[in-house]
Design an enzyme around this catalytic site. Structure first.
Site, PDB file in Angstrom:
ATOM      1  N   ASN A 213       0.788  -1.085  -0.060  1.00 18.79           N
ATOM      2  CA  ASN A 213       0.040   0.069   0.043  1.00 18.79           C
ATOM      3  C   ASN A 213       0.879   1.302   0.000  1.00 18.79           C
ATOM      4  OD1 ASN A 213       0.600   0.866   2.671  1.00 18.79           O
ATOM      5  ND2 ASN A 213      -0.266  -1.352   3.206  1.00 18.79           N
ATOM      6  N   PRO A 310      -1.273 -11.631  10.124  1.00 15.97           N
ATOM      7  CA  PRO A 310      -1.492 -11.623  11.836  1.00 15.97           C
ATOM      8  C   PRO A 310      -2.039  -9.973  11.864  1.00 15.97           C
ATOM      9  CG  PRO A 310       0.965 -11.549  11.313  1.00 15.97           C
ATOM     10  CD  PRO A 310       0.084 -12.023   9.894  1.00 15.97           C
ATOM     11  N   VAL A 312      -1.158  -7.159  14.059  1.00 14.91           N
ATOM     12  CA  VAL A 312      -0.150  -6.929  14.823  1.00 14.91           C
ATOM     13  C   VAL A 312      -0.375  -6.283  16.252  1.00 14.91           C
ATOM     14  CG1 VAL A 312       2.259  -5.608  15.091  1.00 14.91           C
ATOM     15  CG2 VAL A 312       1.669  -6.720  12.963  1.00 14.91           C
ATOM     16  N   LEU A 313      -1.277  -5.219  15.889  1.00 18.82           N
ATOM     17  CA  LEU A 313      -1.893  -4.534  17.085  1.00 18.82           C
ATOM     18  C   LEU A 313      -2.669  -5.273  18.219  1.00 18.82           C
ATOM     19  CD1 LEU A 313      -2.334  -1.850  18.784  1.00 18.82           C
ATOM     20  CD2 LEU A 313      -4.032  -1.227  16.940  1.00 18.82           C
ATOM     21  N   PHE A 332      -4.129   3.315  15.264  1.00 14.22           N
ATOM     22  CA  PHE A 332      -4.742   4.336  14.080  1.00 14.22           C
ATOM     23  C   PHE A 332      -5.797   3.642  13.436  1.00 14.22           C
ATOM     24  CE2 PHE A 332      -2.213   8.279  13.471  1.00 14.22           C
ATOM     25  CZ  PHE A 332      -1.179   8.071  14.416  1.00 14.22           C
TER      26      PHE A 332
END
Ligand code: CTP
Length: 410
Positions: A213, A310, A312-313, A332
């Site tokens: 992205n 996954p 991550v956060l 975010f």
């Protein structure tokens, strides 16, 4: 003496022409030992005492001696030096140099860079006692001290090189190092460990193709530098973003979401704050071919099988959920519609303390821009809007979440 505040700091040592110039060599070495990055500027007369080559060897960088020399100016000139530096120390500062700095003059490599510099300046005078005692010098010192930017270390008293006894000796090197360290007074986040993710991830399907992205990591790096400026020690787990300013940061480079998850999960338990700004690719190709995939004969639509990466956060949040002292967790939310609703849902689902929502379709917000417009949502407080350059928004977010309303576990 604690000089840890110097770690990763960018410091210019200006050397003026006095017999104590040789001690500036030790100063450069000691600042380097304390973890600072040092560059040196010399006056013409300083070169009568020590060669630029000595300072180049000690600092690991070319020395600025002549601001009329196009090769020096073209490489890393006086304005580059002034922009680069976080602090400036002049040792020895002669009576003549103090007079010129006080008058705002810019007629050699040291004073031109100093005049263009906006940050803290430490002056370590060294001169004959009569010159130091002279009312002109004392007026110059008083005038410089009237500006908060300037501080003095020394001079000390004792036997001077000229044979006179009295005040005028350059302060001892450790005292000058401590004087510079003191200018990096511990900020409100001193002693805190801030972990961040930033940038995109790349999910390769073969050695030459990937899903990704347009994230540039700008917002995450702005937060990292802002946290550093507030005194935190900062680790950034960074996806591929090209050349960025890494000064003062510990940067762990990663490529895929899986790499990022591994590096974050290994560190988050120790962190005081975890801020996830990365635009993690949510899918990866199910398989990664060892060799470049050939197109073959088919001309119709082809399918690429994807699997989820996954989160991550969310995984980091789960990992620290049972910890007695768990980090403050900030996410975010990049959204294109129903921004606050989606953001609040993510705050709950990922077990966060706060989420920074931004509408990536709004002008002056989102991927690759230098500005941003965000809404900060916490569990209890009312939404707060911030807008401006990414640096200003970064400072605002940290002040709002970590400085103003001290977190319960802070
Ligand atoms: N995030 C993450 N790992 C992922 C996906 C997201 O760490 N695989 C983090 C982001 O860094 C961000 C937050 O989760 O802090 C929200 O990311 P976002 O892409 O907005 O949301 P998603 O959870 O991916 O949900 P969706 O794509 O459905 O909007």
């Amino acid at each position: 003496m604690d000089v840890s505040a110097l770690k990763g700091r960018r410091i210019v040592v200006g050397v003026a022409g006095g017999i104590a110039a040789y001690k500036a060599c030790e100063l450069v070495r000691e600042l380097g030992r304390a973890g600072a990055e040092v560059r040196v500027a010399m006056t013409e007369s300083a070169r009568q005492f020590v060669t630029p080559l000595t300072f180049q060897a000690l600092s690991g960088h070319p020395v600025l001696t002549d601001y009329f020399d196009p090769s020096q100016e073209g490489n890393f000139g006086h304005l580059d030096l002034a922009r680069w530096a976080e602090a400036f120390v002049v040792a020895p500062a002669t009576a003549d140099l103090l007079a010129r700095v006080r008058a705002g003059m810019a007629n050699d490599a040291v004073t031109t860079s100093l005049l263009a510099f906006r940050g803290p300046v430490v002056l370590a005078p060294a001169m004959n006692v009569a010159m130091w005692d002279n009312a002109m010098t004392q007026e110059n010192v008083a005038a410089l001290l009237a500006h908060a930017r300037f501080s003095f270390v020394g001079p000390g008293a004792g036997l001077l090189a000229c044979g006179d006894v009295g005040e005028g000796r350059l302060a001892e090197v450790p005292a000058i190092v401590a004087g510079v360290a003191a200018r990096f007074a511990p900020g409100p986040l001193a002693g805190k460990r801030v972990l961040l993710t930033a940038g995109p991830t790349r999910e390769f399907l073969d050695p030459v193709r990937f899903i990704s992205n347009p994230s540039t990591g700008k917002m995450g790096l702005a937060l990292a530098h802002a946290a550093r400026a507030l005194g935190a020690s900062v680790t950034v787990v960074l996806g591929p973003v090209g050349a960025v300013d890494r000064a003062g940061l510990e940067v762990v480079d990663v490529v895929s979401a899986e790499d990022m998850a591994r590096e974050v999960l290994g560190r988050v338990g120790e962190a005081d704050v975890f801020i996830a700004t990365a635009a993690v690719s949510d899918w990866r190709p199910e398989t990664r071919a060892a060799q470049k995939v050939k197109k073959g004969a088919a001309s119709g639509p082809e399918t690429l099988k994807l699997v989820r990466t996954p989160d991550v956060l969310a995984e980091a949040s789960r990992k620290v959920a049972g910890q007695a002292r768990r980090p403050v967790l900030v996410g975010f939310a990049a959204e294109t519609e129903r921004v606050l609703e989606h953001a609040r849902e993510k705050l709950e689902r990922k077990g966060l303390d706060a989420i920074v929502a931004n509408d990536v379709t709004a002008p002056g917000a989102g991927f690759g821009t230098d500005t941003n417009r965000v809404t900060v949502l916490t569990r209890a407080g009312s939404p707060r809007e911030l807008q401006g350059t990414k640096d200003a928004v970064a400072r605002g977010i940290l002040e709002l979440l970590l400085v103003e309303q001290r977190p319960a576990n802070g």
